[in-house]
Design a protein around this motif. Structure first.
Motif, PDB file in Angstrom:
ATOM      1  N   GLY A  90       0.409  -0.981  -0.224  1.00 34.33           N
ATOM      2  CA  GLY A  90      -0.074   0.106   0.286  1.00 34.33           C
ATOM      3  C   GLY A  90       0.932   1.819   0.239  1.00 34.33           C
ATOM      4  N   TYR A  91       2.049   1.512   0.669  1.00 35.56           N
ATOM      5  CA  TYR A  91       3.096   2.833   0.901  1.00 35.56           C
ATOM      6  C   TYR A  91       3.446   2.771  -0.333  1.00 35.56           C
ATOM      7  CZ  TYR A  91       6.742   5.743   2.793  1.00 35.56           C
ATOM      8  OH  TYR A  91       7.084   6.934   3.388  1.00 35.56           O
ATOM      9  N   CYS A  92       3.998   1.730  -1.210  1.00 34.62           N
ATOM     10  CA  CYS A  92       5.015   1.539  -2.058  1.00 34.62           C
ATOM     11  C   CYS A  92       3.357   2.124  -3.430  1.00 34.62           C
ATOM     12  CB  CYS A  92       5.379   0.561  -2.552  1.00 34.62           C
ATOM     13  SG  CYS A  92       6.529   1.007  -1.228  1.00 34.62           S
ATOM     14  N   THR A  93       2.032   2.277  -3.185  1.00 34.12           N
ATOM     15  CA  THR A  93       1.372   1.765  -4.753  1.00 34.12           C
ATOM     16  C   THR A  93       0.817   3.140  -4.721  1.00 34.12           C
ATOM     17  OG1 THR A  93       1.032  -0.351  -4.512  1.00 34.12           O
ATOM     18  CG2 THR A  93      -0.985   0.539  -6.020  1.00 34.12           C
ATOM     19  N   ARG A  94       1.024   3.651  -6.334  1.00 32.91           N
ATOM     20  CA  ARG A  94      -0.140   5.064  -6.380  1.00 32.91           C
ATOM     21  C   ARG A  94      -1.445   5.546  -6.195  1.00 32.91           C
ATOM     22  NH1 ARG A  94       2.701   9.322  -7.212  1.00 32.91           N
ATOM     23  NH2 ARG A  94       5.303   9.422  -7.318  1.00 32.91           N
ATOM     24  N   ALA A  95      -2.392   5.579  -5.736  1.00 31.85           N
ATOM     25  CA  ALA A  95      -3.636   4.928  -5.706  1.00 31.85           C
ATOM     26  C   ALA A  95      -3.896   6.116  -6.872  1.00 31.85           C
ATOM     27  CB  ALA A  95      -4.383   6.029  -5.047  1.00 31.85           C
ATOM     28  N   ARG A  96      -5.638   6.074  -7.532  1.00 31.20           N
ATOM     29  CA  ARG A  96      -5.653   5.985  -8.805  1.00 31.20           C
ATOM     30  C   ARG A  96      -6.441   6.995  -8.905  1.00 31.20           C
ATOM     31  NH1 ARG A  96      -8.531  -0.692  -9.048  1.00 31.20           N
ATOM     32  NH2 ARG A  96      -6.309  -1.329 -10.155  1.00 31.20           N
ATOM     33  N   PRO A  97      -6.575   7.594 -10.166  1.00 30.64           N
ATOM     34  CA  PRO A  97      -6.837   9.287 -10.405  1.00 30.64           C
ATOM     35  C   PRO A  97      -8.377   9.504  -9.509  1.00 30.64           C
ATOM     36  CG  PRO A  97      -5.543   7.997 -11.790  1.00 30.64           C
ATOM     37  CD  PRO A  97      -5.483   7.437 -11.116  1.00 30.64           C
ATOM     38  N   GLY A  98      -8.570  10.222  -8.960  1.00 32.18           N
ATOM     39  CA  GLY A  98      -9.364  11.071  -8.442  1.00 32.18           C
ATOM     40  C   GLY A  98      -9.808   9.969  -7.725  1.00 32.18           C
ATOM     41  N   GLY A 100      -8.347  11.083  -4.345  1.00 32.01           N
ATOM     42  CA  GLY A 100      -8.228  12.105  -3.282  1.00 32.01           C
ATOM     43  C   GLY A 100      -6.364  12.113  -2.465  1.00 32.01           C
ATOM     44  N   LYS A 101      -5.583  10.848  -2.877  1.00 34.74           N
ATOM     45  CA  LYS A 101      -4.657  10.308  -2.096  1.00 34.74           C
ATOM     46  C   LYS A 101      -3.724  10.200  -3.501  1.00 34.74           C
ATOM     47  CE  LYS A 101      -6.566   6.520  -0.151  1.00 34.74           C
ATOM     48  NZ  LYS A 101      -6.839   4.756  -0.071  1.00 34.74           N
ATOM     49  N   LYS A 102      -2.694  10.104  -2.918  1.00 35.88           N
ATOM     50  CA  LYS A 102      -1.311  10.152  -4.115  1.00 35.88           C
ATOM     51  C   LYS A 102      -0.954   8.427  -3.739  1.00 35.88           C
ATOM     52  CE  LYS A 102       1.415  14.217  -3.269  1.00 35.88           C
ATOM     53  NZ  LYS A 102       2.092  15.034  -3.703  1.00 35.88           N
ATOM     54  N   PHE A 103      -0.952   8.119  -2.672  1.00 36.09           N
ATOM     55  CA  PHE A 103      -0.501   6.525  -2.062  1.00 36.09           C
ATOM     56  C   PHE A 103      -1.872   5.684  -1.695  1.00 36.09           C
ATOM     57  CE2 PHE A 103       3.694   8.670  -3.558  1.00 36.09           C
ATOM     58  CZ  PHE A 103       4.567   7.668  -4.020  1.00 36.09           C
ATOM     59  N   LEU A 104      -1.738   4.591  -1.700  1.00 39.26           N
ATOM     60  CA  LEU A 104      -3.036   3.339  -1.364  1.00 39.26           C
ATOM     61  C   LEU A 104      -2.791   3.696   0.506  1.00 39.26           C
ATOM     62  CD1 LEU A 104      -3.407   0.524  -2.985  1.00 39.26           C
ATOM     63  CD2 LEU A 104      -4.807   2.558  -3.155  1.00 39.26           C
ATOM     64  N   ARG A 105      -1.001   3.756   0.905  1.00 43.78           N
ATOM     65  CA  ARG A 105      -1.433   3.719   2.488  1.00 43.78           C
ATOM     66  C   ARG A 105      -0.681   5.124   2.398  1.00 43.78           C
ATOM     67  NH1 ARG A 105      -0.339   0.852   7.253  1.00 43.78           N
ATOM     68  NH2 ARG A 105       1.653   1.972   8.324  1.00 43.78           N
ATOM     69  N   GLU A 106      -1.288   6.482   3.399  1.00 42.76           N
ATOM     70  CA  GLU A 106      -0.744   7.504   3.881  1.00 42.76           C
ATOM     71  C   GLU A 106       0.538   7.458   3.846  1.00 42.76           C
ATOM     72  OE1 GLU A 106      -2.005  11.769   6.230  1.00 42.76           O
ATOM     73  OE2 GLU A 106      -3.295   9.553   6.302  1.00 42.76           O
TER      74      GLU A 106
END
Length: 337
Positions: A90-98, A100-106
């Motif tokens: 989660g920490y190293c995976t970018r969140a999908r557009p839309g 509101g997060k940059k990464f799955l794990r903040e």
């Protein structure tokens, strides 16, 4: 990969949370009769099963991952995913557009601290780290054989059955990882329960501050308690509850949130919970194998040979002493919980 034999032909050694203590792991394997053959630790009649949490906190995370993956890929071991491997994905995976997060794990201060040693030790080996992240997707959340079960923190039969049906197996994929970032979702509940355990909210808006400095409004609970009456009967974490809270009776609504693991079910092995003292089963068919190795406790294993009732004399361990110190400077909080 070598074919997996049944317990009738092969014993299993379930090994607790390693957290980068590679030298100690080598000592434990050698004590149990594993020997390096072509660079891979192997046993002629037994197979190791790692309970997860190979990474984070300790001084030799990279070495630990290589040792474990080599054993798994050559059939000398299996492994279930720990919450730290899941957190790393989660920490190293970018969140999908839309989202509101940059990464799955903040990337907040606490999460940065927990993964700090792992990222530092792979700083000069970014391609290796990316390969390990991909490998984490191949690690099952649970193992179920004819006569035993293994999961990192909690065996929840309902969630496991639903997961098997939806995923057609025991592994997550990237879509499931993204879905799990919403804790209220099915995917979020699976990952939180199986890899972190069950919990209850403290009464009346109370909170407790753990030894790691983290303020909690929930406390971790046993998934195997038989007819619990008070909070003290179900609490299962290193930080104790305040005495008045521990004595409080469990209400009906809270009781509905608790799981049970009856005595007639298969033996189940978990890690995660930072045990101390002399290793022993939690009940006849439940054993925790995590004895706080990275906090200079014990790296423990249970040598399972098909027995229906688990026994304290089947535990083996090595005490973790100062030779597991890193070969290079590391942060002073590297062994903090």
């Amino acid at each position: 990969m070598a074919a997996i034999k049944t317990t009738a032909n092969r014993g299993y050694d379930i090994i607790g949370d390693i957290h980068g203590c590679a030298h100690t792991l080598e000592r434990l394997l050698e004590q149990m009769g594993y020997r390096k053959i072509s660079g891979i630790y192997q046993h002629p009649r037994r197979q190791a099963i790692f309970i997860g949490d190979i990474i984070d906190r300790g001084p030799r995370i990279r070495e630990s991952l290589h040792l474990v993956r080599d054993m798994v890929e050559h059939g000398a071991a299996r492994m279930v995913m720990g919450n730290h491997e899941y957190n790393a994905l989660g920490y190293c995976t970018r969140a999908r557009p839309g989202s509101g997060k940059k990464f799955l794990r903040e990337h907040n201060a606490r999460h940065n601290r927990l993964i700090k040693e792992t990222l530092e030790q792979f700083h000069a080996y970014p391609h290796e780290w990316n390969e390990f992240l991909e490998w984490f997707y191949t690690i099952p959340l649970f193992i179920e054989e004819e006569d035993f079960r293994v999961v990192h923190a909690c065996w929840d039969q309902t969630l496991i059955d639903q997961f098997r049906e939806r995923q057609k197996g025991a592994c997550i994929d990237e879509d499931f990882l993204h879905a799990s970032s919403a804790i209220e979702s099915f995917a979020g509940q699976v990952m939180d329960t199986l890899l972190r355990g069950t919990d209850l909210r403290l009464p009346d808006g109370m909170s407790i501050t753990g030894r790691d400095g983290y303020v909690r409004e929930f406390f971790r609970t046993k998934f195997w308690a038989d007819d619990p009456r008070t909070y003290a009967d179900v609490v299962f974490q290193p930080d104790p509850l305040p005495r008045p809270v521990a004595k409080m009776p469990i209400g009906e609504e809270e009781r509905k949130q608790l799981l049970s693991y009856p005595q007639d079910l298969l033996p189940v092995f978990v890690g995660h919970y930072w045990m101390d003292g002399a290793p022993a089963p939690l009940k006849n068919n439940v054993a925790c194998i995590d004895y706080s190795a990275v906090k200079y406790g014990k790296l423990a294993a249970y040598r399972f040979d098909g027995e229906k009732a688990l026994s304290a004399d089947k535990f083996v361990w090595v005490d973790v002493d100062r030779p597991e110190q890193p070969d290079y400077p590391t942060s002073e909080d590297s062994v903090a919980r």
